[in-house]
Design a protein around this motif. Structure first.
Motif, short mmCIF file in Angstrom:
data_model
loop_
_atom_site.label_atom_id
_atom_site.label_comp_id
_atom_site.label_asym_id
_atom_site.label_seq_id
_atom_site.Cartn_x
_atom_site.Cartn_y
_atom_site.Cartn_z
N ALA A 142 0.86 -1.19 0.00
CA ALA A 142 0.00 0.00 0.00
C ALA A 142 0.89 1.23 0.00
O ALA A 142 1.66 1.43 0.94
CB ALA A 142 -0.90 0.02 1.22
N ASP A 143 0.79 2.05 -1.05
CA ASP A 143 1.55 3.31 -1.09
C ASP A 143 0.81 4.36 -0.27
O ASP A 143 -0.39 4.58 -0.47
CB ASP A 143 1.69 3.82 -2.52
N LEU A 144 1.54 5.02 0.61
CA LEU A 144 0.95 6.01 1.52
C LEU A 144 1.58 7.38 1.29
O LEU A 144 2.81 7.50 1.27
CB LEU A 144 1.20 5.57 2.98
N PRO B 168 5.82 5.92 -6.55
CA PRO B 168 4.62 5.14 -6.86
C PRO B 168 4.69 4.58 -8.28
O PRO B 168 5.11 5.29 -9.21
CB PRO B 168 3.48 6.15 -6.72
N CYS B 169 4.27 3.34 -8.45
CA CYS B 169 4.24 2.75 -9.80
C CYS B 169 3.31 3.60 -10.68
O CYS B 169 2.35 4.20 -10.21
CB CYS B 169 3.80 1.30 -9.76
N SER B 170 3.61 3.65 -11.98
CA SER B 170 2.92 4.57 -12.88
C SER B 170 2.84 3.97 -14.27
O SER B 170 3.42 2.91 -14.55
CB SER B 170 3.69 5.89 -12.95
N GLY C 59 -1.47 2.91 -12.58
CA GLY C 59 -0.66 2.59 -11.42
C GLY C 59 -1.03 3.39 -10.18
O GLY C 59 -2.00 4.16 -10.16
N CYS C 60 -0.24 3.21 -9.13
CA CYS C 60 -0.46 3.95 -7.88
C CYS C 60 -0.37 5.46 -8.14
O CYS C 60 -1.13 6.23 -7.54
CB CYS C 60 0.57 3.56 -6.83
N PHE C 61 0.53 5.87 -9.02
CA PHE C 61 0.69 7.30 -9.29
C PHE C 61 -0.60 7.89 -9.84
O PHE C 61 -1.10 8.91 -9.34
CB PHE C 61 1.85 7.53 -10.26
N ALA D 66 -3.91 0.35 -3.07
CA ALA D 66 -3.58 -1.06 -3.16
C ALA D 66 -2.73 -1.16 -4.42
O ALA D 66 -3.23 -0.96 -5.53
CB ALA D 66 -4.83 -1.92 -3.26
N CYS D 67 -1.45 -1.42 -4.25
CA CYS D 67 -0.46 -1.23 -5.33
C CYS D 67 -0.76 -2.12 -6.53
O CYS D 67 -1.22 -3.25 -6.42
CB CYS D 67 0.94 -1.50 -4.80
N SER D 68 -0.42 -1.54 -7.70
CA SER D 68 -0.78 -2.11 -9.00
C SER D 68 0.36 -2.82 -9.71
O SER D 68 0.20 -3.22 -10.86
CB SER D 68 -1.27 -0.99 -9.92
N ALA D 69 1.53 -2.94 -9.07
CA ALA D 69 2.71 -3.51 -9.74
C ALA D 69 2.86 -4.98 -9.37
O ALA D 69 2.97 -5.32 -8.20
CB ALA D 69 3.96 -2.73 -9.37
N LEU D 70 2.90 -5.85 -10.39
CA LEU D 70 2.98 -7.30 -10.14
C LEU D 70 4.18 -7.67 -9.26
O LEU D 70 4.07 -8.44 -8.32
CB LEU D 70 3.08 -8.05 -11.47
ZN LIG Z 1 2.14 0.69 -6.91
#
Ligand SMILES: [Zn+2]
Length: 193
Positions: free
Chosen positions: A32-34, A91-93, A109-111, A174-178
């Motif tokens: 989880a990116d905060l 953050p993933c993007s 992504g998280c970004f 909720a992070c999107s990077a595998l």
């Molecule tokens: Zn992410």
């Protein structure tokens, strides 16, 4: 009340000084990116550089403070059942997925999720810094500085809790990077007490 962030999505909300934000990994191995911004002026935001400078460590846990770009405490970690989180990586993007994964039609992504959720609070894309990545496992070779992204050490129900040191706007994903989540996308739970 526990709230859920669905897989590959994000949320933004406010929290008052003195309240506790708990971030829970309900299934395990989910990042989880905060982000935390000062509500009085959202140009003030958590800073990994300031925080590392004062902590003299890159792995933060119970008792550590997340400082802002203005060197004020924004969050203090008051509980941590995992002990491994990341504060190095952005953050993933879309660009993460394009450059690292070679995706031709990349997820935002998280970004992108953070930017969309935080827009109503006056936060624009260029104001988004390195996030505190709850449960993200990035071991670093002390001699060379080389690092890898490994599966999170978090098990189902693990949590990290933060006390708000001032009135805040929070962004959480909720992070999107595998790679960060050991190959699957899972929800994140959070609550404010
Ligand atoms: Zn992410």
């Amino acid at each position: 009340m526990i709230r859920e962030i669905p897989p590959r999505s994000g949320a933004a909300f406010t929290i008052d000084a003195g309240r506790t934000l708990t971030v829970i990994d309900p299934w395990g191995e989910q990042v989880a990116d905060l982000l935390a911004f000062a509500r009085a002026d959202v140009r003030e935001v958590i800073s990994s550089g300031r925080t590392f400078d004062y902590a003299n460590r890159i792995y933060l846990t119970t008792g550590d403070v997340l400082y802002s770009n203005r060197s004020r405490p924004l969050l203090t970690i008051i509980e941590d059942s995992v002990g491994r989180h990341d504060f190095l990586l952005t953050p993933c993007s879309r660009d993460t997925f394009r450059i690292i994964y070679g995706d031709v039609d990349p997820h935002r992504g998280c970004f992108g999720n953070l930017a969309a959720a935080l827009a109503p609070h006056g936060v624009t894309e260029d104001m988004i810094p390195i996030a505190f990545n709850c449960f993200m496992n990035v071991p670093v070779d002390g001699a060379t500085g080389a690092f890898t992204v490994e599966p999170p050490l978090s098990k189902a129900g693990d949590r990290i809790a933060f006390r708000a040191e001032t009135d805040l706007v929070i962004g959480l994903t909720a992070c999107s990077a595998l790679q960060s989540n050991n190959g699957s996308f899972k929800p994140i739970h959070w609550r404010v007490d």
